[in-house]
Design a protein around this motif. Structure first.
Motif, PDB file in Angstrom:
ATOM      1  N   ASP A   5       0.855  -1.179   0.000  1.00 18.34           N
ATOM      2  CA  ASP A   5       0.000   0.000   0.000  1.00 18.34           C
ATOM      3  C   ASP A   5       0.896   1.235   0.000  1.00 18.34           C
ATOM      4  OD1 ASP A   5       0.993   0.133   2.629  1.00 18.34           O
ATOM      5  OD2 ASP A   5      -0.828  -0.732   3.473  1.00 18.34           O
ATOM      6  N   GLN A   6       0.291   2.393  -0.015  1.00 18.55           N
ATOM      7  CA  GLN A   6       1.051   3.642  -0.082  1.00 18.55           C
ATOM      8  C   GLN A   6       1.968   3.821   1.137  1.00 18.55           C
ATOM      9  OE1 GLN A   6      -1.368   7.125  -0.585  1.00 18.55           O
ATOM     10  NE2 GLN A   6       0.375   8.391  -1.182  1.00 18.55           N
ATOM     11  N   GLN A   7       1.500   3.427   2.323  1.00 17.95           N
ATOM     12  CA  GLN A   7       2.312   3.581   3.526  1.00 17.95           C
ATOM     13  C   GLN A   7       3.551   2.682   3.482  1.00 17.95           C
ATOM     14  OE1 GLN A   7      -0.972   2.924   3.531  1.00 17.95           O
ATOM     15  NE2 GLN A   7      -1.871   4.776   4.373  1.00 17.95           N
ATOM     16  N   SER A   8       3.479   1.608   2.726  1.00 17.38           N
ATOM     17  CA  SER A   8       4.590   0.653   2.655  1.00 17.38           C
ATOM     18  C   SER A   8       5.638   1.020   1.608  1.00 17.38           C
ATOM     19  CB  SER A   8       4.055  -0.750   2.329  1.00 17.38           C
ATOM     20  OG  SER A   8       3.148  -1.180   3.314  1.00 17.38           O
ATOM     21  N   GLU A   9       5.368   2.033   0.803  1.00 22.84           N
ATOM     22  CA  GLU A   9       6.284   2.361  -0.300  1.00 22.84           C
ATOM     23  C   GLU A   9       7.695   2.702   0.177  1.00 22.84           C
ATOM     24  OE1 GLU A   9       4.747   5.150  -3.172  1.00 22.84           O
ATOM     25  OE2 GLU A   9       2.909   3.985  -3.412  1.00 22.84           O
ATOM     26  N   ALA A  10       7.824   3.611   1.108  1.00 23.79           N
ATOM     27  CA  ALA A  10       9.164   4.051   1.541  1.00 23.79           C
ATOM     28  C   ALA A  10       9.979   2.909   2.151  1.00 23.79           C
ATOM     29  CB  ALA A  10       9.053   5.233   2.506  1.00 23.79           C
ATOM     30  N   PRO A  11       9.449   2.140   3.109  1.00 25.82           N
ATOM     31  CA  PRO A  11      10.260   1.055   3.655  1.00 25.82           C
ATOM     32  C   PRO A  11      10.524  -0.069   2.645  1.00 25.82           C
ATOM     33  CG  PRO A  11       8.087   1.062   4.691  1.00 25.82           C
ATOM     34  CD  PRO A  11       8.191   2.292   3.859  1.00 25.82           C
ATOM     35  N   THR A  12       9.616  -0.268   1.707  1.00 21.75           N
ATOM     36  CA  THR A  12       9.846  -1.278   0.674  1.00 21.75           C
ATOM     37  C   THR A  12      10.993  -0.847  -0.226  1.00 21.75           C
ATOM     38  OG1 THR A  12       7.522  -1.978   0.721  1.00 21.75           O
ATOM     39  CG2 THR A  12       8.782  -2.545  -1.238  1.00 21.75           C
ATOM     40  N   ILE A  13      11.032   0.414  -0.577  1.00 19.56           N
ATOM     41  CA  ILE A  13      12.144   0.949  -1.385  1.00 19.56           C
ATOM     42  C   ILE A  13      13.457   0.777  -0.630  1.00 19.56           C
ATOM     43  CG2 ILE A  13      13.150   3.088  -2.290  1.00 19.56           C
ATOM     44  CD1 ILE A  13      10.233   3.899  -3.074  1.00 19.56           C
ATOM     45  N   LYS A  14      13.455   1.068   0.678  1.00 18.13           N
ATOM     46  CA  LYS A  14      14.670   0.897   1.494  1.00 18.13           C
ATOM     47  C   LYS A  14      15.133  -0.559   1.486  1.00 18.13           C
ATOM     48  CE  LYS A  14      14.205   4.622   4.850  1.00 18.13           C
ATOM     49  NZ  LYS A  14      14.035   4.955   6.264  1.00 18.13           N
ATOM     50  N   ALA A  15      14.201  -1.484   1.647  1.00 13.00           N
ATOM     51  CA  ALA A  15      14.553  -2.906   1.652  1.00 13.00           C
ATOM     52  C   ALA A  15      15.163  -3.315   0.309  1.00 13.00           C
ATOM     53  CB  ALA A  15      13.318  -3.757   1.958  1.00 13.00           C
ATOM     54  N   ASN A  16      14.540  -2.898  -0.777  1.00 11.71           N
ATOM     55  CA  ASN A  16      15.055  -3.243  -2.101  1.00 11.71           C
ATOM     56  C   ASN A  16      16.425  -2.623  -2.360  1.00 11.71           C
ATOM     57  OD1 ASN A  16      12.935  -4.931  -2.947  1.00 11.71           O
ATOM     58  ND2 ASN A  16      11.701  -3.174  -3.556  1.00 11.71           N
ATOM     59  N   LYS A  17      16.607  -1.382  -1.925  1.00  8.98           N
ATOM     60  CA  LYS A  17      17.918  -0.731  -2.094  1.00  8.98           C
ATOM     61  C   LYS A  17      18.991  -1.444  -1.285  1.00  8.98           C
ATOM     62  CE  LYS A  17      16.605   3.926  -3.436  1.00  8.98           C
ATOM     63  NZ  LYS A  17      16.619   5.351  -3.090  1.00  8.98           N
ATOM     64  N   LEU A  18      18.642  -1.877  -0.082  1.00  6.90           N
ATOM     65  CA  LEU A  18      19.592  -2.608   0.752  1.00  6.90           C
ATOM     66  C   LEU A  18      20.034  -3.895   0.049  1.00  6.90           C
ATOM     67  CD1 LEU A  18      21.079  -3.318   3.416  1.00  6.90           C
ATOM     68  CD2 LEU A  18      18.927  -4.368   4.163  1.00  6.90           C
ATOM     69  N   ILE A  19      19.079  -4.664  -0.413  1.00 11.38           N
ATOM     70  CA  ILE A  19      19.398  -5.938  -1.063  1.00 11.38           C
ATOM     71  C   ILE A  19      20.215  -5.688  -2.333  1.00 11.38           C
ATOM     72  CG2 ILE A  19      18.435  -7.995  -2.160  1.00 11.38           C
ATOM     73  CD1 ILE A  19      15.966  -7.562  -0.242  1.00 11.38           C
ATOM     74  N   GLN A  20      19.802  -4.701  -3.125  1.00 11.88           N
ATOM     75  CA  GLN A  20      20.531  -4.388  -4.362  1.00 11.88           C
ATOM     76  C   GLN A  20      21.959  -3.941  -4.060  1.00 11.88           C
ATOM     77  OE1 GLN A  20      19.536  -5.002  -7.514  1.00 11.88           O
ATOM     78  NE2 GLN A  20      21.598  -4.413  -8.105  1.00 11.88           N
ATOM     79  N   SER A  21      22.148  -3.174  -2.996  1.00  9.29           N
ATOM     80  CA  SER A  21      23.507  -2.727  -2.649  1.00  9.29           C
ATOM     81  C   SER A  21      24.392  -3.906  -2.257  1.00  9.29           C
ATOM     82  CB  SER A  21      23.469  -1.681  -1.525  1.00  9.29           C
ATOM     83  OG  SER A  21      23.165  -2.272  -0.280  1.00  9.29           O
ATOM     84  N   LEU A  22      23.814  -4.886  -1.585  1.00  4.77           N
ATOM     85  CA  LEU A  22      24.586  -6.089  -1.237  1.00  4.77           C
ATOM     86  C   LEU A  22      24.994  -6.854  -2.490  1.00  4.77           C
ATOM     87  CD1 LEU A  22      22.438  -7.251   1.811  1.00  4.77           C
ATOM     88  CD2 LEU A  22      24.784  -6.341   1.894  1.00  4.77           C
ATOM     89  N   ILE A  23      24.077  -6.966  -3.437  1.00  7.07           N
ATOM     90  CA  ILE A  23      24.367  -7.653  -4.710  1.00  7.07           C
ATOM     91  C   ILE A  23      25.479  -6.903  -5.447  1.00  7.07           C
ATOM     92  CG2 ILE A  23      23.437  -8.284  -6.968  1.00  7.07           C
ATOM     93  CD1 ILE A  23      22.137 -10.018  -4.947  1.00  7.07           C
ATOM     94  N   GLU A  24      25.354  -5.582  -5.526  1.00  6.20           N
ATOM     95  CA  GLU A  24      26.364  -4.782  -6.231  1.00  6.20           C
ATOM     96  C   GLU A  24      27.729  -4.913  -5.564  1.00  6.20           C
ATOM     97  OE1 GLU A  24      24.624  -0.883  -6.311  1.00  6.20           O
ATOM     98  OE2 GLU A  24      23.183  -1.454  -7.880  1.00  6.20           O
ATOM     99  N   ASN A  25      27.742  -5.027  -4.247  1.00  3.06           N
ATOM    100  CA  ASN A  25      28.998  -5.204  -3.490  1.00  3.06           C
ATOM    101  C   ASN A  25      29.753  -6.455  -3.908  1.00  3.06           C
ATOM    102  OD1 ASN A  25      29.844  -3.230  -1.757  1.00  3.06           O
ATOM    103  ND2 ASN A  25      28.848  -4.091   0.047  1.00  3.06           N
ATOM    104  N   VAL A  26      29.032  -7.508  -4.230  1.00  2.00           N
ATOM    105  CA  VAL A  26      29.691  -8.789  -4.479  1.00  2.00           C
ATOM    106  C   VAL A  26      29.837  -9.121  -5.957  1.00  2.00           C
ATOM    107  CG1 VAL A  26      28.971  -9.718  -2.261  1.00  2.00           C
ATOM    108  CG2 VAL A  26      27.587 -10.182  -4.278  1.00  2.00           C
ATOM    109  N   THR A  27      29.264  -8.307  -6.845  1.00  2.00           N
ATOM    110  CA  THR A  27      29.375  -8.603  -8.276  1.00  2.00           C
ATOM    111  C   THR A  27      30.285  -7.628  -9.003  1.00  2.00           C
ATOM    112  OG1 THR A  27      27.352  -7.335  -8.722  1.00  2.00           O
ATOM    113  CG2 THR A  27      27.114  -9.729  -8.431  1.00  2.00           C
ATOM    114  N   TRP A  28      31.064  -6.896  -8.294  1.00  2.00           N
ATOM    115  CA  TRP A  28      31.972  -5.912  -8.897  1.00  2.00           C
ATOM    116  C   TRP A  28      32.714  -6.594  -9.979  1.00  2.00           C
ATOM    117  CZ3 TRP A  28      36.281  -8.582  -7.866  1.00  2.00           C
ATOM    118  CH2 TRP A  28      36.329  -9.318  -6.691  1.00  2.00           C
TER     119      TRP A  28
END
Length: 154
Positions: A131-154
């Motif tokens: 829902d709309q209230q979940s947008e910001a924390p969902t974006i944070k979760a996705n960014k966190l996971i993506q940053s971990l992936i980017e860290n290990v696929t350099w």
């Protein structure tokens, strides 16, 4: 309760749940060794002070049970699913909507294929806000996971 109401309630529950199941898989491939990617992923998770709750040895289970399954074959040379959690993001998710409890722990799968063990694959489920209230924390979760992936696929 009559059978029509039961059917409608069941249909509504199934329909409402599909939104949470309609997430997108995101994958990356690297030529780094499985061991390096795994070690770097575990290090990256721990460096962010996140809690690894479980490491599932998926290839072990699948390879061990393949003979009991009709037409099964060895797909993965190595495969694990790493579950981890961010207390901060988890709190934000559930404060936004109590149904977001199913979003955590976050998971990243890494694997090499039996027919090509030189490439390491990483895959995770990109969360979609409930829902709309979940947008910001969902974006944070996705960014966190993506940053971990980017860290290990350099």
């Amino acid at each position: 309760m009559n059978s029509t109401k039961k059917i409608l309630i069941t249909f509504f529950i199934c329909f409402a749940t599909t939104h949470t199941l309609a997430n997108t898989l995101v994958s990356s491939v690297t030529n780094n060794s499985y061991e390096d990617v795994r070690d770097n992923l575990v290090d990256a998770i721990e460096e962010k002070a996140l809690n690894i709750s479980k490491i599932y040895h998926a290839s072990d289970m699948l390879n061990r049970t393949k003979d009991s399954i009709s037409n099964a074959k060895e797909i993965y040379h190595q495969a694990e699913i790493i579950e981890f959690c961010s207390a901060s993001i988890s709190h934000q998710l559930v404060l936004a909507n109590h149904l977001n409890i199913s979003a955590c722990p976050f998971k990243i799968a890494l694997y090499t294929l039996s027919n090509n063990s030189k490439q390491t694959h990483l895959v995770y489920t990109k969360l979609k806000p409930l829902d709309q209230q979940s947008e910001a924390p969902t974006i944070k979760a996705n960014k966190l996971i993506q940053s971990l992936i980017e860290n290990v696929t350099w």
